[in-house]
Design an enzyme around this catalytic site. Structure first.
Site, PDB file in Angstrom:
ATOM      1  CD  GLN A  77      -3.919   2.449   6.400  1.00 29.37           C
ATOM      2  OE1 GLN A  77      -5.172   2.951   7.394  1.00 29.37           O
ATOM      3  NE2 GLN A  77      -4.482   2.682   5.424  1.00 29.37           N
ATOM      4  CG  ASP A 127      -3.026   7.797  -2.019  1.00 32.84           C
ATOM      5  OD1 ASP A 127      -3.397   8.521  -0.518  1.00 32.84           O
ATOM      6  OD2 ASP A 127      -3.081   7.282  -1.955  1.00 32.84           O
ATOM      7  NE  ARG A 163      -1.056   1.919   3.791  1.00 34.61           N
ATOM      8  CZ  ARG A 163       0.473   2.432   4.395  1.00 34.61           C
ATOM      9  NH1 ARG A 163       1.346   1.970   3.942  1.00 34.61           N
ATOM     10  NH2 ARG A 163       0.372   3.499   3.026  1.00 34.61           N
ATOM     11  N   GLY A 164       0.219   2.474  -0.413  1.00 32.26           N
ATOM     12  CA  GLY A 164       0.890   3.359  -0.031  1.00 32.26           C
ATOM     13  C   GLY A 164       0.811   3.652  -1.923  1.00 32.26           C
ATOM     14  CB  ALA A 165       0.158   7.369  -3.487  1.00 32.45           C
ATOM     15  NE  ARG A 224      -6.523   0.660  -2.283  1.00 31.39           N
ATOM     16  CZ  ARG A 224      -5.975   1.561  -1.153  1.00 31.39           C
ATOM     17  NH1 ARG A 224      -4.826   1.322  -1.066  1.00 31.39           N
ATOM     18  NH2 ARG A 224      -6.511   2.181  -0.695  1.00 31.39           N
ATOM     19  CG  ASN A 234      -3.029  11.605   2.421  1.00 30.32           C
ATOM     20  OD1 ASN A 234      -2.734  10.925   1.989  1.00 30.32           O
ATOM     21  ND2 ASN A 234      -2.997  12.161   3.916  1.00 30.32           N
ATOM     22  CE  LYS A 235      -6.043   5.919   3.737  1.00 29.05           C
ATOM     23  NZ  LYS A 235      -7.024   4.625   3.345  1.00 29.05           N
TER      24      LYS A 235
HETATM   25  O1  MRU Z   1      -4.797   3.547   1.864  1.00 31.58           O
HETATM   26  P1  MRU Z   1      -3.196   3.265   1.588  1.00 31.58           P
HETATM   27  O2  MRU Z   1      -2.507   2.647   2.942  1.00 31.58           O
HETATM   28  O3  MRU Z   1      -2.666   2.986   0.017  1.00 31.58           O
HETATM   29  O4  MRU Z   1      -3.132   5.152   1.733  1.00 31.58           O
HETATM   30  C1  MRU Z   1      -2.358   5.639   1.721  1.00 31.58           C
HETATM   31  C2  MRU Z   1      -2.208   7.244   1.939  1.00 31.58           C
HETATM   32  O5  MRU Z   1      -2.906   7.548   2.236  1.00 31.58           O
HETATM   33  C3  MRU Z   1      -1.110   8.120   1.738  1.00 31.58           C
HETATM   34  O6  MRU Z   1      -1.148   9.114   3.101  1.00 31.58           O
HETATM   35  C4  MRU Z   1      -0.585   7.860   1.117  1.00 31.58           C
HETATM   36  O7  MRU Z   1      -0.675   7.139  -0.121  1.00 31.58           O
HETATM   37  C5  MRU Z   1       0.981   8.751   0.636  1.00 31.58           C
HETATM   38  S1  MRU Z   1       1.754   7.571   1.256  1.00 31.58           S
HETATM   39  C6  MRU Z   1       3.865   8.235   0.832  1.00 31.58           C
END
Ligand code: MRU
Length: 333
Positions: free
Chosen positions: A187, A228, A49-51, A86, A238-239
């Site tokens: 997270q 993201d 996970r993470g963009a 996603r 973002n999240k």
């Molecule tokens: O659903 P996730 O855990 O993939 O969400 C991740 C985030 O929202 C992060 O803040 C974003 O991807 C930036 S990570 C460098």
């Protein structure tokens, strides 16, 4: 494809392995992610996970698939399935588009591998650049609040927002990081605390709702979050929970920075209203789900609203900390 050994992702010349992030912090379990459909499932279940990381992982999987002799049509079809795993993080689409374009008009597996290697190298270099630009903003002794996980687990480098905190810590700035737990998938509580502890960075875990009172007490001098997708006008997805944090930060006069590599910027997207937001299952909110098992505390059939991301308007963002430098949110074009 060159071997790779990073915190969340490894390649030994044959097999891609991902650290199952749903099992952290209690178990470090490595899973095979070599097959494209396996990788789609890992991305959808947030094992990876993470963009930035989902873009890199998808690109590597597709390149290895091509290198193993898959036909052009199969590579293209697998690329489209990975691309759709996603919807919100544009890094995923951007990475796959970079790989699929060399398959036209003439399929060339070596070109895919070379492009995936470039994506890996760029991610590492972008993290270092963001770390340097962002750390320069931070004064000695700051309390820094963050949301979700933006560290080495979300990239193949030092991370985005967490990479900035890491560099500030290494520079001896004596920071203290406040970590939002980040409901519903935790997270912050599970991953960011794990990373900060490994790095020896002083930190305190909060529930998401505690940020406002912490700011009123004067314990937060800055908010650093990732993204993201950043639209052309500077609105940033973002999240979920990030938008509320930005409002609270503005109310208390606390600077709010979005830290992201250029691969997160989507100039084709005019503003935040055009960013596709992923909606996830009701069980994530009716209780807690993850590699640790599942527990439910709400009635079984309670209706649930569960967007995984929200959009922070550019007007609430103090600056974008990009690998290219620190710019005002309306400075992308
Ligand atoms: O659903 P996730 O855990 O993939 O969400 C991740 C985030 O929202 C992060 O803040 C974003 O991807 C930036 S990570 C460098």
């Amino acid at each position: 494809m060159k071997a790779l050994d990073t915190l969340p992702l490894r390649f030994d010349g044959r097999t891609i392995r991902i650290l199952d992030q749903t099992r952290l912090p209690d178990a470090e379990v490595w899973l095979d992610g070599t097959d494209p459909d396996m990788m789609v499932s890992h991305i959808q279940h947030l094992r990876v996970r993470g963009a930035p990381l989902i873009g890199v992982a998808a690109a590597m999987t597709l390149a290895v698939f091509a290198h193993r002799g898959a036909r052009a049509s199969a590579v293209r079809a697998a690329g489209l399935r990975l691309r759709a795993a996603r919807p919100t993080a544009v890094n995923l689409m951007a990475a796959i588009d970079r790989l699929l374009s060399p398959t036209l008009p003439r399929y060339d597996a070596d070109a895919l591998v070379a492009e995936a290697e470039r994506i890996v190298a760029e991610d590492i270099a972008c993290c270092d650049a963001m770390g340097e630009h962002g750390a320069a903003l931070i004064a000695r002794g700051e309390g820094i609040l963050t949301h979700c996980n933006t560290g080495g687990l979300a990239t193949v480098g030092i991370g985005t927002a967490l990479g900035v905190m890491r560099r500030a810590h290494e520079a001896g700035k004596g920071i203290h990081v406040y970590v939002d737990e980040t409901r519903p998938l935790l997270q912050g509580a599970r991953l960011t605390t794990w990373e900060l502890a490994r790095l020896g960075i002083p930190h305190t875990l909060l529930t998401d709702g505690m940020a406002a009172s912490l700011m009123r007490e004067g314990r937060v001098q800055r908010v650093l979050v990732g993204a993201d997708r950043i639209a052309r006008n500077g609105d940033a997805a973002n999240k979920v929970g990030t938008y509320g944090l930005a409002i609270v930060a503005r109310h208390h006069g606390v600077p709010f920075h979005v830290v992201a590599p250029w691969s997160t910027v989507d100039l084709a997207c005019a503003d935040g209203a055009h960013i596709p937001i992923e909606h996830r299952g009701a069980d994530e909110v009716r209780g807690a789900v993850g590699g640790f098992g599942a527990v439910r505390w709400a009635p079984e059939d309670t209706p649930v609203y569960n967007p995984a991301f929200d959009v922070t308007p550019a007007a609430l963002i103090t600056s974008l900390v990009l690998d290219r430098g620190v710019i005002p949110p309306d400075g992308l074009v």
